[in-house]
Motif scaffolding. Structure first.
Motif, PDB file in Angstrom:
ATOM      1  N   ARG A 191      -7.808  13.540  -7.226  1.00 25.42           N
ATOM      2  CA  ARG A 191      -8.957  12.986  -6.512  1.00 25.42           C
ATOM      3  C   ARG A 191      -9.664  14.132  -5.822  1.00 25.42           C
ATOM      4  NH1 ARG A 191      -8.968   7.447  -6.597  1.00 25.42           N
ATOM      5  NH2 ARG A 191     -10.791   7.458  -5.267  1.00 25.42           N
ATOM      6  N   ASP A 210      -2.683  12.579 -11.494  1.00 25.38           N
ATOM      7  CA  ASP A 210      -3.902  12.061 -10.865  1.00 25.38           C
ATOM      8  C   ASP A 210      -4.542  13.127  -9.991  1.00 25.38           C
ATOM      9  OD1 ASP A 210      -3.794   9.578 -11.957  1.00 25.38           O
ATOM     10  OD2 ASP A 210      -2.744   8.644 -10.274  1.00 25.38           O
ATOM     11  N   PHE A 237       2.813   9.695   5.550  1.00 25.66           N
ATOM     12  CA  PHE A 237       2.804  11.042   4.967  1.00 25.66           C
ATOM     13  C   PHE A 237       3.530  12.026   5.886  1.00 25.66           C
ATOM     14  CE2 PHE A 237      -1.004   8.958   3.252  1.00 25.66           C
ATOM     15  CZ  PHE A 237      -0.690   9.025   1.910  1.00 25.66           C
ATOM     16  N   GLU A 267      -8.130   9.003   0.912  1.00 25.59           N
ATOM     17  CA  GLU A 267      -7.950   9.452  -0.471  1.00 25.59           C
ATOM     18  C   GLU A 267      -6.470   9.708  -0.759  1.00 25.59           C
ATOM     19  OE1 GLU A 267     -10.371   9.941  -2.890  1.00 25.59           O
ATOM     20  OE2 GLU A 267     -11.739   8.940  -1.516  1.00 25.59           O
ATOM     21  N   LEU A 268      -5.808  10.267   0.249  1.00 20.74           N
ATOM     22  CA  LEU A 268      -4.380  10.531   0.114  1.00 20.74           C
ATOM     23  C   LEU A 268      -3.628   9.218  -0.068  1.00 20.74           C
ATOM     24  CD1 LEU A 268      -2.814  13.127   0.118  1.00 20.74           C
ATOM     25  CD2 LEU A 268      -2.466  12.921   2.554  1.00 20.74           C
ATOM     26  N   GLN A 269      -4.076   8.207   0.654  1.00 16.75           N
ATOM     27  CA  GLN A 269      -3.435   6.903   0.571  1.00 16.75           C
ATOM     28  C   GLN A 269      -3.611   6.290  -0.814  1.00 16.75           C
ATOM     29  OE1 GLN A 269      -4.115   4.976   4.302  1.00 16.75           O
ATOM     30  NE2 GLN A 269      -3.666   2.979   3.411  1.00 16.75           N
ATOM     31  N   ILE A 270      -4.777   6.486  -1.403  1.00 19.80           N
ATOM     32  CA  ILE A 270      -5.027   5.969  -2.746  1.00 19.80           C
ATOM     33  C   ILE A 270      -4.105   6.665  -3.746  1.00 19.80           C
ATOM     34  CG2 ILE A 270      -6.745   5.817  -4.585  1.00 19.80           C
ATOM     35  CD1 ILE A 270      -8.880   5.547  -2.390  1.00 19.80           C
ATOM     36  N   LEU A 271      -3.942   7.969  -3.576  1.00 21.22           N
ATOM     37  CA  LEU A 271      -3.020   8.702  -4.450  1.00 21.22           C
ATOM     38  C   LEU A 271      -1.597   8.164  -4.312  1.00 21.22           C
ATOM     39  CD1 LEU A 271      -4.100  12.443  -4.149  1.00 21.22           C
ATOM     40  CD2 LEU A 271      -4.174  11.023  -6.189  1.00 21.22           C
ATOM     41  N   ALA A 272      -1.185   7.944  -3.074  1.00 24.81           N
ATOM     42  CA  ALA A 272       0.172   7.440  -2.836  1.00 24.81           C
ATOM     43  C   ALA A 272       0.361   6.063  -3.446  1.00 24.81           C
ATOM     44  CB  ALA A 272       0.453   7.386  -1.334  1.00 24.81           C
ATOM     45  N   PHE A 273      -0.708   5.265  -3.384  1.00 22.53           N
ATOM     46  CA  PHE A 273      -0.648   3.930  -3.978  1.00 22.53           C
ATOM     47  C   PHE A 273      -0.391   4.011  -5.469  1.00 22.53           C
ATOM     48  CE2 PHE A 273      -2.847   0.317  -5.999  1.00 22.53           C
ATOM     49  CZ  PHE A 273      -2.180  -0.729  -5.390  1.00 22.53           C
ATOM     50  N   HIS A 274      -1.132   4.881  -6.148  1.00 23.20           N
ATOM     51  CA  HIS A 274      -0.920   5.054  -7.580  1.00 23.20           C
ATOM     52  C   HIS A 274       0.445   5.673  -7.872  1.00 23.20           C
ATOM     53  CE1 HIS A 274      -5.476   4.784  -8.052  1.00 23.20           C
ATOM     54  NE2 HIS A 274      -4.986   3.816  -8.781  1.00 23.20           N
ATOM     55  N   GLU A 275       0.822   6.584  -7.015  1.00 19.18           N
ATOM     56  CA  GLU A 275       2.122   7.242  -7.188  1.00 19.18           C
ATOM     57  C   GLU A 275       3.242   6.205  -7.133  1.00 19.18           C
ATOM     58  OE1 GLU A 275       4.028  10.629  -8.150  1.00 19.18           O
ATOM     59  OE2 GLU A 275       1.889  10.537  -7.693  1.00 19.18           O
ATOM     60  N   GLN A 276       3.108   5.287  -6.200  1.00 19.60           N
ATOM     61  CA  GLN A 276       4.083   4.211  -6.058  1.00 19.60           C
ATOM     62  C   GLN A 276       4.159   3.365  -7.325  1.00 19.60           C
ATOM     63  OE1 GLN A 276       4.935   1.392  -2.417  1.00 19.60           O
ATOM     64  NE2 GLN A 276       3.018   0.767  -3.357  1.00 19.60           N
ATOM     65  N   ILE A 327       3.021  14.836  -4.138  1.00 19.07           N
ATOM     66  CA  ILE A 327       1.594  14.911  -3.815  1.00 19.07           C
ATOM     67  C   ILE A 327       1.256  16.269  -3.212  1.00 19.07           C
ATOM     68  CG2 ILE A 327      -0.286  13.884  -2.473  1.00 19.07           C
ATOM     69  CD1 ILE A 327       1.210  11.275  -2.430  1.00 19.07           C
ATOM     70  N   SER A 373       0.342  14.080  -8.262  1.00 17.11           N
ATOM     71  CA  SER A 373      -0.909  13.640  -7.645  1.00 17.11           C
ATOM     72  C   SER A 373      -1.488  14.784  -6.823  1.00 17.11           C
ATOM     73  CB  SER A 373      -0.676  12.436  -6.728  1.00 17.11           C
ATOM     74  OG  SER A 373      -0.374  11.279  -7.475  1.00 17.11           O
ATOM     75  N   LYS A 387       3.322   4.331 -10.398  1.00 14.17           N
ATOM     76  CA  LYS A 387       3.969   5.122 -11.441  1.00 14.17           C
ATOM     77  C   LYS A 387       5.476   5.032 -11.319  1.00 14.17           C
ATOM     78  CE  LYS A 387       0.725   8.986 -11.172  1.00 14.17           C
ATOM     79  NZ  LYS A 387       0.695  10.428 -10.857  1.00 14.17           N
ATOM     80  N   LEU A 423       0.811  -1.212   0.000  1.00 16.13           N
ATOM     81  CA  LEU A 423       0.000   0.000   0.000  1.00 16.13           C
ATOM     82  C   LEU A 423       0.851   1.272   0.000  1.00 16.13           C
ATOM     83  CD1 LEU A 423      -2.569  -1.418  -0.029  1.00 16.13           C
ATOM     84  CD2 LEU A 423      -2.978  -0.831   2.352  1.00 16.13           C
ATOM     85  N   LEU A 447      -4.789  16.068  -4.334  1.00 19.48           N
ATOM     86  CA  LEU A 447      -6.012  15.817  -3.579  1.00 19.48           C
ATOM     87  C   LEU A 447      -6.748  17.132  -3.434  1.00 19.48           C
ATOM     88  CD1 LEU A 447      -7.752  13.837  -1.999  1.00 19.48           C
ATOM     89  CD2 LEU A 447      -6.369  14.291   0.014  1.00 19.48           C
ATOM     90  N   TRP A 505       6.167   9.854   2.182  1.00 21.76           N
ATOM     91  CA  TRP A 505       5.525  10.661   1.148  1.00 21.76           C
ATOM     92  C   TRP A 505       5.449  12.112   1.577  1.00 21.76           C
ATOM     93  CZ3 TRP A 505       4.975   8.404  -3.367  1.00 21.76           C
ATOM     94  CH2 TRP A 505       4.780   7.019  -3.443  1.00 21.76           C
TER      95      TRP A 505
END
Lengths: 199, 199
Positions: free
Chosen positions: A162, A160, A81, B169-178, A120, A144, B180, A50, A146, A56
């Motif tokens: 969100r 990205d 984070f 939501e931040l975690q989801i962004l970080a997941f995608h960032e990872q 981010i 990214s 990438k 995850l 948010l 981050w």
DNA sequence: CCATCTTTGTGCACGCGTTCACAAAGACAT
DNA sequence: ATGTCTTTGTGAACGCGTGCACAAAGATGG
């Protein structure tokens, strides 16, 4: 070695144990048949997948009530984070401490992003400023975003976004509330109306 | 009479037009074949179904940064929500104006809920106070709770709770960032790892 | 070393939501 | 009126995720 079975975890989470096992299997075969999953190892593997084990750095732009609330939110640090900086356009705020960090002026955005390799960005500005901030973040290298501002942001491919709308959850509650209250007295055009709303 | 076709709406929303038509059909047959949907009528029907035409009094408990941000959030009023009162346990805050409303003491909770027929409560307190506030809200007659505190609340049957975790939501962004960043240099145990994360 | 017992990992079937495709409906022109 | 054209509303097919059920794997005890 402390372990958990998929059955225990599934019961605790309120999901099906087969689904849970299948999900875990996508990360690899970390369980031991007849025993279960090694808790510590499992936590580590999930955390790693995850991205929780990484650092981050994030910047928060717009230090109003919401920005300050986010800066103070404890859940960030524990999830990997790190708030690299708090930014705001208001020069009167500059230097003021929020959650232990000094608020810095928006013009420092580019150098802060570059120096800390921030990928981010969190936008908590008024709607009017959100797109401009976004453009600057993207230009500086952020990939990214948010967005808490009530605007749809346009960004180039590869970035990205969100969007968090604080009132959507409230709206879902109101929808269910309406159902609870209206089931017996609300006149429906013809027959019942199925739910078209997330659970 | 201004109209839209399901095709136009679907393109704008980025979804399939057939699905959009089928979804609309659950609300009734509001379209005209060969023409499309009457915009004004459609907006009204959807608003009504979603509960946007009703008045939903809410109380916000915990007027810290987050509570203040929520009180100031413009999106509520336009969606039928009306802030009936701002409550906090801190007597030093009592009477202070936030978003034009005076902060009132938590002990007024019961009377405010009763007098305004409040059925929805918003919790923006620290985690430690959330459950007690919940119990009082429920006892006073509130049947829907939006929880921003990082705790799982227990409530009796018939009461809806929705929990908002600002860091998810931040975690989801970080997941995608990872993803990438790591697609080319991260050593995977065996083969690739499928996504186990919401889009 | 073998038997038994527990729990994983997964093939398979089921069910639900999405999408396709088309008949029905209505508008509009002739 | 009749024909054509557009767009809806929906039956049917498809695909994907969930859950079942079981074989394989490993632990544990005799």
């Amino acid at each position: 070695m402390p372990t958990v079975s998929s059955e225990e975890l599934a019961a605790a989470a309120g999901v099906n144990s087969a689904k849970l096992r299948k999900d875990f299997s996508y990360l690899g075969s970390y369980g031991t048949r007849g025993v279960g999953y090694d808790v510590e190892y499992l936590v580590y593997q999930i955390s790693r997948e995850l991205g929780l084990t990484q650092d981050w750095p994030v910047v928060i732009v717009g230090i109003g009530n919401l920005g300050a609330a986010l800066a103070n939110y404890g859940g960030f640090a524990s999830r990997g984070f790190r708030v690299a900086a708090l930014l705001d356009a208001d020069t009167a705020l500059a230097g003021r401490l929020v959650a232990g960090l000094p608020v810095r002026h928006i013009d420092e955005l580019e150098s802060i992003v570059a120096d800390n390799q921030v990928s981010i960005g969190v936008i908590a500005t008024p709607a009017g400023a959100a797109q401009e901030v976004t453009d600057r973040l993207v230009a500086a290298g952020v990939t990214s975003i948010l967005n808490f501002a009530p605007t749809v942001l346009s960004v180039p491919d590869g970035v990205d976004v969100r969007k968090v709308d604080l009132s959507i959850e409230l709206q879902i509650l109101a929808f269910h509330e309406q159902r609870k209250a209206g089931e017996d007295d609300r006149p429906e055009p013809d027959g019942d109306v199925p739910a078209v709303m997330p659970a």
